[in-house]
Scaffold this motif. Sequence first.
Motif, PDB file in Angstrom:
ATOM      1  N   UNK A  50      77.527 -18.100   8.109  1.00 38.37           N
ATOM      2  CA  UNK A  50      78.765 -18.291   7.091  1.00 38.37           C
ATOM      3  C   UNK A  50      80.107 -18.948   7.794  1.00 38.37           C
ATOM      4  N   UNK A  51      80.571 -19.520   6.966  1.00 37.09           N
ATOM      5  CA  UNK A  51      82.025 -19.804   7.393  1.00 37.09           C
ATOM      6  C   UNK A  51      83.078 -18.739   6.770  1.00 37.09           C
ATOM      7  N   UNK A  52      84.274 -18.760   7.101  1.00 39.10           N
ATOM      8  CA  UNK A  52      84.951 -17.564   6.678  1.00 39.10           C
ATOM      9  C   UNK A  52      85.084 -17.412   5.119  1.00 39.10           C
ATOM     10  N   UNK A  53      85.291 -18.462   4.395  1.00 34.03           N
ATOM     11  CA  UNK A  53      85.503 -17.993   3.047  1.00 34.03           C
ATOM     12  C   UNK A  53      84.083 -17.645   2.373  1.00 34.03           C
ATOM     13  N   UNK A  54      83.030 -18.267   2.816  1.00 33.97           N
ATOM     14  CA  UNK A  54      81.690 -17.610   2.293  1.00 33.97           C
ATOM     15  C   UNK A  54      81.352 -16.297   2.657  1.00 33.97           C
ATOM     16  N   UNK A  55      81.909 -16.078   3.779  1.00 37.90           N
ATOM     17  CA  UNK A  55      81.755 -14.589   4.215  1.00 37.90           C
ATOM     18  C   UNK A  55      82.502 -13.643   3.362  1.00 37.90           C
TER      19      UNK A  55
END
Length: 202
Positions: free
Chosen positions: A46-51
Motif C-alpha cells: 500500500x501507499x499511504x492514500x490507499x492504506x
Amino acid sequence: MTKLMGEAARAVASPSSKNPQRLQNVLRASNEMQNNPIPATTQARFDKASFVEKFANCFRGGAALAGRAYEEASGTLVDSQTIFSALRQQFRAAGDAEKFELLKHYTPLDPAIKSAEIVADEARSERLGRMTAYQQGRLLDMLAAYRKKFGFDAIFVVRAYTTAELLASLEVRVVGDHQAELAITYSEVERLAQIQVEAQFT
C-alpha cells in the motif's frame, strides 16, 4: 537479484556467447530490478492514500488514526495481523477526546431492534434480528438509558451475542461507572476493528 546480476556478468564476459538475444534479455531484466527494487516496507502493498482509504473505517471515523498507523508502523503492513496491530496501537495511544469522537461514529442498535422479527418464544431469539416483544421493548429502554448516561451509543460485537445475552450484558453495563464502561466499550471496538481488517483479506 544477485543471481541474475551474476548471470549477466558471466554473459558479458563470455566472448563465445552464441545467443546475443539471451544476453540482451538478461541485461534488461538486471537493469529493471536495479531501477525498481522490491520494496521492504509498507509500500510493498500500500501507499499511504490507499492504506487510509481501505482501513480508515475499521475503527469508525478513523482516517487520522489509520494515517498514523501507516506512518509509524514498526514493521511491514502486509497482512491482517500486522495491520490490525498497527491500528490498535494507534487507537490505544489516542487521547480520550479522540477516542470519544470515534465512538460517535458507530451505528446505533435501535433501528435493527425496531425492525426485528417478533416471536412468541424467547428460545427462538437467537440473534438480534429476532426477539420477543418484551425483549424488544426492554432493549430499546436500556439503549436510551445508556445513551443518556454515557453520551454515546452502546457498542457490541453483535454476532457474538444471542438476544438474551445482549440484553443481559446491557443491563449490567448501563449501571456501571464511566471508566469501567469505557474499558468494555474499547474492547468491543477493537474486536469490531479486527473483524473489519480480516474482512479485507477474505
